[in-house]
Design a protein around this motif. Structure first.
Motif, PDB file in Angstrom:
ATOM      1  N   ASN A 147       0.845  -1.193   0.000  1.00 22.83           N
ATOM      2  CA  ASN A 147       0.000   0.000   0.000  1.00 22.83           C
ATOM      3  C   ASN A 147       0.884   1.249   0.000  1.00 22.83           C
ATOM      4  O   ASN A 147       2.112   1.160   0.054  1.00 22.83           O
ATOM      5  N   TRP A 148       0.248   2.402  -0.072  1.00 21.93           N
ATOM      6  CA  TRP A 148       1.002   3.656  -0.147  1.00 21.93           C
ATOM      7  C   TRP A 148       1.903   3.878   1.063  1.00 21.93           C
ATOM      8  O   TRP A 148       3.037   4.347   0.920  1.00 21.93           O
ATOM      9  N   LYS A 149       1.420   3.557   2.238  1.00 23.29           N
ATOM     10  CA  LYS A 149       2.210   3.762   3.449  1.00 23.29           C
ATOM     11  C   LYS A 149       3.484   2.929   3.399  1.00 23.29           C
ATOM     12  O   LYS A 149       4.583   3.411   3.708  1.00 23.29           O
ATOM     13  N   GLU A 150       3.341   1.669   2.979  1.00 27.19           N
ATOM     14  CA  GLU A 150       4.502   0.778   2.913  1.00 27.19           C
ATOM     15  C   GLU A 150       5.452   1.188   1.790  1.00 27.19           C
ATOM     16  O   GLU A 150       6.670   1.043   1.917  1.00 27.19           O
ATOM     17  N   LEU A 151       4.908   1.725   0.695  1.00 31.21           N
ATOM     18  CA  LEU A 151       5.741   2.173  -0.416  1.00 31.21           C
ATOM     19  C   LEU A 151       6.646   3.329   0.030  1.00 31.21           C
ATOM     20  O   LEU A 151       7.856   3.320  -0.234  1.00 31.21           O
ATOM     21  N   GLN A 152       6.065   4.303   0.718  1.00 29.95           N
ATOM     22  CA  GLN A 152       6.874   5.438   1.140  1.00 29.95           C
ATOM     23  C   GLN A 152       7.838   5.045   2.260  1.00 29.95           C
ATOM     24  O   GLN A 152       8.969   5.547   2.317  1.00 29.95           O
ATOM     25  N   TYR A 169       1.779  11.832  -4.541  1.00 28.48           N
ATOM     26  CA  TYR A 169       2.812  11.864  -5.575  1.00 28.48           C
ATOM     27  C   TYR A 169       3.824  12.977  -5.276  1.00 28.48           C
ATOM     28  O   TYR A 169       5.035  12.762  -5.304  1.00 28.48           O
ATOM     29  N   GLY A 170       3.294  14.156  -4.965  1.00 27.87           N
ATOM     30  CA  GLY A 170       4.169  15.289  -4.693  1.00 27.87           C
ATOM     31  C   GLY A 170       5.000  15.134  -3.435  1.00 27.87           C
ATOM     32  O   GLY A 170       6.098  15.710  -3.331  1.00 27.87           O
ATOM     33  N   SER A 171       4.524  14.338  -2.487  1.00 28.98           N
ATOM     34  CA  SER A 171       5.253  14.187  -1.222  1.00 28.98           C
ATOM     35  C   SER A 171       6.620  13.538  -1.413  1.00 28.98           C
ATOM     36  O   SER A 171       7.541  13.776  -0.621  1.00 28.98           O
ATOM     37  N   TYR A 172       6.767  12.716  -2.453  1.00 36.45           N
ATOM     38  CA  TYR A 172       8.066  12.085  -2.706  1.00 36.45           C
ATOM     39  C   TYR A 172       9.126  13.125  -3.076  1.00 36.45           C
ATOM     40  O   TYR A 172      10.304  12.962  -2.760  1.00 36.45           O
ATOM     41  N   ALA A 197      -1.431  -0.297  -3.218  1.00 33.10           N
ATOM     42  CA  ALA A 197      -2.830   0.129  -3.230  1.00 33.10           C
ATOM     43  C   ALA A 197      -3.110   1.300  -2.307  1.00 33.10           C
ATOM     44  O   ALA A 197      -2.444   1.504  -1.298  1.00 33.10           O
ATOM     45  N   ASP A 198      -4.132   2.050  -2.697  1.00 30.85           N
ATOM     46  CA  ASP A 198      -4.814   2.974  -1.788  1.00 30.85           C
ATOM     47  C   ASP A 198      -6.215   2.399  -1.637  1.00 30.85           C
ATOM     48  O   ASP A 198      -6.418   1.453  -0.890  1.00 30.85           O
ATOM     49  N   ALA A 199      -7.187   2.903  -2.388  1.00 29.41           N
ATOM     50  CA  ALA A 199      -8.506   2.274  -2.393  1.00 29.41           C
ATOM     51  C   ALA A 199      -8.450   0.932  -3.111  1.00 29.41           C
ATOM     52  O   ALA A 199      -9.224   0.013  -2.830  1.00 29.41           O
ATOM     53  N   SER A 200      -7.534   0.819  -4.081  1.00 26.42           N
ATOM     54  CA  SER A 200      -7.337  -0.415  -4.839  1.00 26.42           C
ATOM     55  C   SER A 200      -5.924  -0.400  -5.408  1.00 26.42           C
ATOM     56  O   SER A 200      -5.206   0.594  -5.286  1.00 26.42           O
TER      57      SER A 200
END
Length: 414
Positions: free
Chosen positions: A166-171, A232-235, A291-294
């Motif tokens: 998910n997004w949290k794990e990706l970042q 996206y911008g947070s990266y 994933a986020d919602a999917s």
């Protein structure tokens, strides 16, 4: 090596429509079993490989001569536009999804014979790329999508032993790569320039956002899209991604030299890595889009279309059927490594047994295709500009997308 083709401005399409209004069908259709020559245009590497397939086809169908003309992607659109205006389109042509709306609007494409080709045989997103206003004009030939490539050896060095889901794990993994594995960047995503949107799609679609919805209305300023662009911008805000990537940048090289440990890539990157970066063999893997919602990625690829003016529609249909049935698709994969659009080709052989390929299949099952709109290039250009404003710290996601929304509304109402 992008497989997403671009279209001309809508104004050009409208001007051509006036020219084409005087063009009509040049006569009756030649029966498929009569002696005839079938003209075919295919783009890039596909054009070279298709000539080989055509020779095999001709041996089994000696009444048909298949004349394949390879066309470079850099000139493909202009050649198609010129041929459409002159009424000299080939009998069969390869066409990217972003071309479809434009050429369907020009009235130069023959609708697909749905008694011969069943949409249920293909990935939904692949079929949708060939549809315009509910009518299919292209038969899916091959598909592609984007998945996450990541360095497993560097992840282990950073204390992570599984792919981010998910997004949290990706970042978190991007941060760990920098802080614990010593990489220059955490994730390679495009900050600005032409087709930045292709990197953004994995965030936008996974958040449940769209650029234009099923009703043809602009929705790029939706809460889901804003959320995706903020993520996206947070990266870039956190220094996890490079905000000054040069045109023509080769992520494969930096993936191999440990500077970039993650990127979103297509199926062709597997070959590029195996052949160009042998020193990291066994040290990388692919995973579905976090994933986020999917977990939803973009759908790309190409379809095969028949010219409305062709006198060889029956033979053209049979040739396309040969290229897109189960056996033809499996053969095409062996020759090109293009992913089959026909799902039955995935049920046996290497396509069924290869774990990496199955990652792509799973992603294609939920992948989302872009609307077939004549103005799509202009529309995505507005999104590219909005993304750049955010990644360069010149606007908030809300403000950037609000402006893009206003500009895109004007385009979809044309």
């Amino acid at each position: 090596m992008s497989r997403i083709a671009r279209t001309a401005p809508a104004g050009l399409a409208l001007a051509l429509a006036v020219t084409l209004s005087a063009c009509g069908s040049s006569g009756g259709d030649v029966a498929a079993d009569e002696k005839q020559t079938l003209t075919v245009w295919a783009m890039g590497a596909e054009g070279e490989k298709l000539a080989e397939v055509a020779k095999v086809y001709q041996k089994a169908n000696p009444n048909i001569t298949v004349k394949v003309t390879p066309v470079g992607w850099d000139v493909a659109h202009q050649k198609l536009v010129s041929a459409a205006a002159a009424g000299t389109l080939p009998d069969v042509a390869q066409m990217g999804g972003s071309y479809m709306g434009e050429f369907a609007e020009l009235g130069v494409l023959e609708p697909v014979d749905t008694k011969v080709f069943d949409k249920k045989d293909f990935f939904p997103a692949g079929w949708e790329q060939g549809e315009v206003d509910g009518t299919a004009y292209g038969v899916p030939w091959y598909v592609d999508t984007r998945v996450l490539y990541y360095r497993t050896d560097l992840a282990e060095k950073a204390g992570v032993t599984k792919a981010p889901a998910n997004w949290k794990e990706l970042q978190a993994l991007a941060t760990a790569y920098q802080e614990k594995a010593g990489t220059k960047w955490g994730l390679s995503i495009q900050p600005s320039g032409l087709d930045t949107v292709q990197n953004f799609y994995s965030f936008l679609y996974s958040a449940g956002g769209e650029i234009v919805d099923d009703k043809g209305e602009a929705v790029i300023d939706s809460p889901q899209a804003v959320k995706a662009l903020k993520e996206y911008g947070s990266y870039f805000d956190k220094g996890l991604s490079n905000k000054s990537v040069q045109p023509g940048y080769d992520v494969v090289k930096d993936f191999g030299n440990d500077r970039v440990p993650m990127f979103f890539g297509g199926p062709w990157h597997v070959t590029l890595l195996n052949e160009g970066q042998p020193q990291i063999k066994g040290k990388w893997a692919i995973a579905n889009v976090p994933a986020d919602a999917s977990s939803t990625s973009m759908a790309g690829g190409s379809s095969l279309v028949v010219s409305k003016d062709s006198e060889h529609k029956a033979a053209a249909t049979e040739f396309i059927e040969y290229l897109t049935d189960t056996e033809g698709q499996a053969d095409w994969y062996e020759r090109t490594k293009d992913l089959p659009a026909n799902t039955s080709a995935w049920e046996s052989g290497k396509l069924a047994d290869d774990a990496d390929l199955q990652v792509f299949k799973k992603q294609m099952d939920t992948a989302k295709s872009s609307p077939s709109l004549a103005q799509w290039t202009e529309i995505t250009d507005k999104v590219d500009q909005a993304i750049a404003k955010v990644t360069q710290g010149k606007a908030s996601a809300e403000d950037a997308l609000k402006q893009a929304q206003s500009e895109i509304e004007g385009l979809v109402k044309q």
